[in-house]
Design an enzyme around this catalytic site. Structure first.
Site, mmCIF file in Angstrom:
data_model
loop_
_atom_site.group_PDB
_atom_site.id
_atom_site.type_symbol
_atom_site.label_atom_id
_atom_site.label_comp_id
_atom_site.label_asym_id
_atom_site.label_seq_id
_atom_site.Cartn_x
_atom_site.Cartn_y
_atom_site.Cartn_z
ATOM 1 N N SER A 441 0.834 -1.209 0.000
ATOM 2 C CA SER A 441 0.000 0.000 0.000
ATOM 3 C C SER A 441 0.872 1.262 0.000
ATOM 4 O O SER A 441 0.360 2.356 -0.126
ATOM 5 C CB SER A 441 -0.899 0.000 1.228
ATOM 6 O OG SER A 441 -0.094 -0.095 2.382
ATOM 7 N N HIS A 462 -3.648 -3.497 -5.073
ATOM 8 C CA HIS A 462 -3.844 -2.937 -3.730
ATOM 9 C C HIS A 462 -5.275 -3.165 -3.261
ATOM 10 O O HIS A 462 -6.202 -2.531 -3.759
ATOM 11 C CB HIS A 462 -3.504 -1.433 -3.757
ATOM 12 C CG HIS A 462 -3.591 -0.770 -2.418
ATOM 13 N ND1 HIS A 462 -3.782 0.594 -2.291
ATOM 14 C CD2 HIS A 462 -3.563 -1.270 -1.158
ATOM 15 C CE1 HIS A 462 -3.839 0.896 -1.006
ATOM 16 N NE2 HIS A 462 -3.708 -0.216 -0.306
ATOM 17 N N GLU A 474 -7.171 -1.285 -6.223
ATOM 18 C CA GLU A 474 -6.390 -0.278 -6.938
ATOM 19 C C GLU A 474 -5.283 -1.035 -7.679
ATOM 20 O O GLU A 474 -4.446 -1.681 -7.060
ATOM 21 C CB GLU A 474 -5.804 0.705 -5.924
ATOM 22 C CG GLU A 474 -5.245 1.976 -6.488
ATOM 23 C CD GLU A 474 -4.774 2.919 -5.370
ATOM 24 O OE1 GLU A 474 -4.784 4.147 -5.575
ATOM 25 O OE2 GLU A 474 -4.407 2.418 -4.282
ATOM 26 N N ASN A 512 -4.275 6.211 -1.120
ATOM 27 C CA ASN A 512 -3.540 6.662 0.066
ATOM 28 C C ASN A 512 -2.995 8.074 -0.123
ATOM 29 O O ASN A 512 -2.816 8.816 0.836
ATOM 30 C CB ASN A 512 -2.409 5.684 0.393
ATOM 31 C CG ASN A 512 -2.968 4.469 1.105
ATOM 32 O OD1 ASN A 512 -4.091 4.501 1.595
ATOM 33 N ND2 ASN A 512 -2.194 3.403 1.148
#
Ligand code: T1G
Length: 725
Positions: A441, A462, A474, A512
């Protein structure tokens, strides 16, 4: 298998046709222009003509069957595309009344009509079936029945709010309409929605036979039988009041009153249940009209189309062939690895789950199998089916059998050296043609690929925690990722029922990247003396499922600290001065829920309690600061939105569409706001720009507006022009 005609042919071919033989009319649905049947203006017209013929008794018809020629859908509801044409409540109300009128005509035909359902019967689709005399559904996995309208910010508008409670009773109907849940045929039978469940190959034969039996009065629909009528107790006034107040409480605790549709639905049903069907339909049409043009409904329709489009777009400029996925290997049997294993097995994929130590592999296997067993229980699977499902996950401490995998996902601890070692081990075992996905991540995929002998096989996959629940995957490509690898990874994500977006490699990727400044801003507010519960409430009142401080405890302060440092290093101009709160917490051994010590207290069973006052001492006991909710929402909401726009201008994101899907399905960005980009369009780029500049003037350059936002405001442009998703 029904064929999809090209544009010209499509315009010519009717979406519905009728064949009459021996007194039975078979009405076949097959929308040539779309992969699904929908109730469009065109279908309304065509069906209207067919009903004229049936009402005039053409061909001595004694009964009718409505069946779809499209695999996978019976009727997917009203044509949501057409909602974009609603200029005001009157347009939408008229559309609802047109749908109601057509279904009233079906219900009032002097001949029985059987709905022969194979595939999705959703929204207006189920309402069409409810207007029929008898409903038969197939036991195929694609057969789903439901009224998902509230998920689009509306209510059923073609009679569902009147007919469903009268067919199955108040509680069952409210549960279905307020949740939008979809039932398979067996559960629809149990709920009293369908009369019979049959295997797909004999659907038409059974439907024809039953239709003629109804015409000959040799068969009665369940609803007509005394045992078929809904439980009368709930119609007693006190019970009814209790049902509605409980339902209202449930809606308020789930939505914080931010979604008007479910509350309006309760009003419509409560007021209509004791009235005539026509009066109830009138209430329904008015409410539908008003709701369909609300900003919430517009945003939720946007979320529907962006997520569907993301599912169907493998993220490649030039199409590439995706390899089929029959076997997956996962390295790292921790919480994430086990979740990926369970989700893959549930989609019918064979899984090898590897860990270094047998006990770790065994623990991962147990977690995966428990999760599968829970879902199997919900689906009322038989024991042999549960065993077949859980047996799909095989534990191992070796790389044996990895060569037979189509994709290998590494989900080991977030450490570059460890991941590099694992990548080499996987490649030695897996060989050519096996996609190598990483569930990292935070670590750039480019960096991971450096250790690979086949860097073009390396891609980021992800997942979000908990994997079983979080819909987003992702997919992160680095400059050297091969197109077939991206297509295969996208195909895998779609096969396991996820909504994928494809982004380009960069620190924090997309999700993120936009979450980090939002979390940092929340920590800064704490340092300024704002109470953690005020920060969290402000953001749940803004529409997030949980507040940022609670989220710190859920993801883990150590994970947040690591991600924060990577972001601070990568974007030192704006994030270079991260709040010290997180470091203090970690130094004090407060990692959050995982060790029962965080911002909030946790009891012995891990149940979350109130704020842990000791935290304020840790951050230097800043004096308590009352900050207006709107100001908290403005700082945290806009810092995230602004960062999202930056990722588009930098090319991390391929499209604003993916940005909205990623934010809504990855971190719970409020769906009724549509996503960061739809939010800018709704608020207006100029307004967002000015508000960011005001925040920049007060709090510094971390609020400096993205260049793309300045352009959009200057050129009065939108991310989604009219007609876009
Ligand atoms: N209207 C318009 N387009 C639709 C559509 C709909 N109802 N349903 C699907 N599509 C398009 C979708 O955008 C995609 O387009 C393609 O069909 C394939 O979809 C009066 C007012 C049916 C279970 O909420 O849940 O009825 O990307 O990739 O995975 O009370 O689509 O190819 O261009 O999702 O096989 C209520 C929505 C409407 C159901 C099929 N109905 N659809 O899933 O295919 S409101 C819904 C679905 C209503 C009434 C009210 C799923 C599906 P494209 P797909 P799939």
């Amino acid at each position: 298998m029904a064929t999809i005609l090209d544009e010209e042919q499509a315009q010519a071919a009717p979406p519905v046709r009728m064949e009459i033989s021996d007194g039975l009319a078979v009405i076949r649905l097959n929308d040539p222009a779309r992969p699904v049947n929908v109730i469009s203006e065109g279908l309304l017209r065509e069906m209207g003509d067919l009903l004229d013929r049936l009402e005039n008794g053409e061909g001595g018809v004694r009964a009718a069957v409505i069946i779809s020629e499209k695999k996978g859908t019976w009727i997917a509801g009203a044509d949501i595309e057409e909602f974009k044409n609603f200029q005001g409540p009157a347009d939408a109300e008229a559309a609802s009344r047109a749908g109601q009128e057509l279904l009233n005509r079906i219900e009032r035909l002097r001949i029985p009509v059987v709905a022969a359902i194979d595939g999705a019967a959703l929204g207006g689709g189920l309402e069409t079936a409810l207007a029929c005399t008898y409903r038969i559904a197939t036991d195929s996995p694609k057969t789903k029945l439901g009224l998902p309208e509230v998920q689009l910010g509306i209510i059923p508008g073609a009679g569902g709010t009147a007919r469903l409670p009268r067919l199955i009773g108040l509680r069952g109907a409210l549960d279905l309409m307020l949740t939008g849940k979809q039932l398979d045929a067996r559960r629809a039978l149990k709920a009293g929605i369908v009369d019979e469940v049959v295997p797909a190959p004999i659907l038409l034969e059974v439907a024809g036979r039953q239709a003629m039996a109804l015409a000959a009065r040799k068969l009665q629909p369940r609803a007509a039988r005394p045992s078929g009528s809904p439980d009368r107790v709930e119609n007693l006034l006190p019970m009814k009041r209790l049902i509605f107040s409980k339902a209202r409480q449930g809606v308020m605790s789930k939505t914080h009153g931010l979604y008007p549709a479910p509350l309006r639905l309760l009003k419509v049903v409560e007021r209509g249940i004791d009235k005539s069907v026509d009066e109830a339909l009138d209430l329904e049409a008015k409410a539908f009209g008003e709701l369909a043009v609300t900003p919430e409904a517009r945003s939720l329709v946007h979320v529907f189309f962006t997520s569907t489009a993301a599912k169907n777009d493998p993220g490649l400029e030039t199409p590439a062939k995706a390899n089929p996925i029959d076997q997956v290997a996962i390295v790292g049997a921790g919480f994430m690895g086990a979740g990926i294993a369970a989700t893959s097995a549930e989609a019918g994929i064979r899984v090898r789950l590897k860990d270094v130590k047998p006990e770790a592999a065994a623990k991962g296997l147990r977690t995966a199998r428990e999760s599968l067993a829970k879902r199997a229980k919900r689906k009322k699977m038989k024991r042999f089916q549960v065993t077949a499902l859980t047996d799909r996950v095989q534990p191992t401490t070796e790389y044996t059998g990895f060569h037979a995998s189509d994709i290998v996902v590494e989900a080991v601890f977030e450490d570059l050296d460890l991941k590099h070692r694992v990548i080499k081990e996987i490649e030695d075992a897996a060989g050519e043609g096996v996609v190598l996905g990483s569930n990292t991540s935070t670590i750039p995929i480019t960096k991971l690929a450096e250790a690979s002998a086949r860097p073009d096989h390396v891609i980021g996959l992800h997942f979000f925690s908990p994997v079983e629940k979080m819909p987003l995957v992702e997919i992160i490509t680095h400059a050297g990722t091969a197109d077939w690898v991206t297509a295969t990874a996208h195909g895998y994500a779609k096969k396991i029922g996820k909504t994928p977006i494809v982004v380009h490699d960069a620190p924090g990727f997309y999700v993120n990247r936009i979450l980090s400044p939002y979390m940092a801003e929340a920590a800064l507010l704490l340092q300024e003396g704002v109470r953690m519960e005020d920060i969290d409430r402000a953001m749940t009142d803004w529409g997030f499922p949980v507040g940022p401080i609670t989220l710190y405890d859920e993801v883990g302060l150590d994970v947040a600290q690591k991600a924060g440092k990577i972001m601070a290093a990568a974007f030192s101009d704006r994030m270079g001065n991260p709040p010290t709160v997180v470091d203090r917490m970690v130094e004090d051994g407060r990692l959050g829920r995982k060790n029962g010590k965080g911002f909030y207290t946790f009891d012995g069973d891990g149940k979350k309690g109130g704020p842990d006052e000791a935290v304020y001492a840790l951050i230097g006991n800043p004096s308590k600061k009352e900050m207006p909710k709107a100001e908290i929402q403005e700082r945290l909401g806009l810092v995230m939105v602004n960062e999202a726009v930056r990722t588009l201008e930098e090319g991390v994101l391929r499209s604003a569409r993916d940005g909205d899907v990623g934010a809504v399905f990855g971190i719970g960005f409020p769906p009724f706001r549509g996503g960061p980009f739809w939010f800018v369009d709704t608020e207006g780029a100029q307004s967002v720009l000015e508000r960011l500049r005001a925040l920049e003037a007060r709090y510094g350059k971390r609020f400096a507006p993205a260049a793309r936002l300045e352009e959009m405001a200057r050129d009065k442009r939108r991310f989604f022009e009219d007609g876009d998703a």
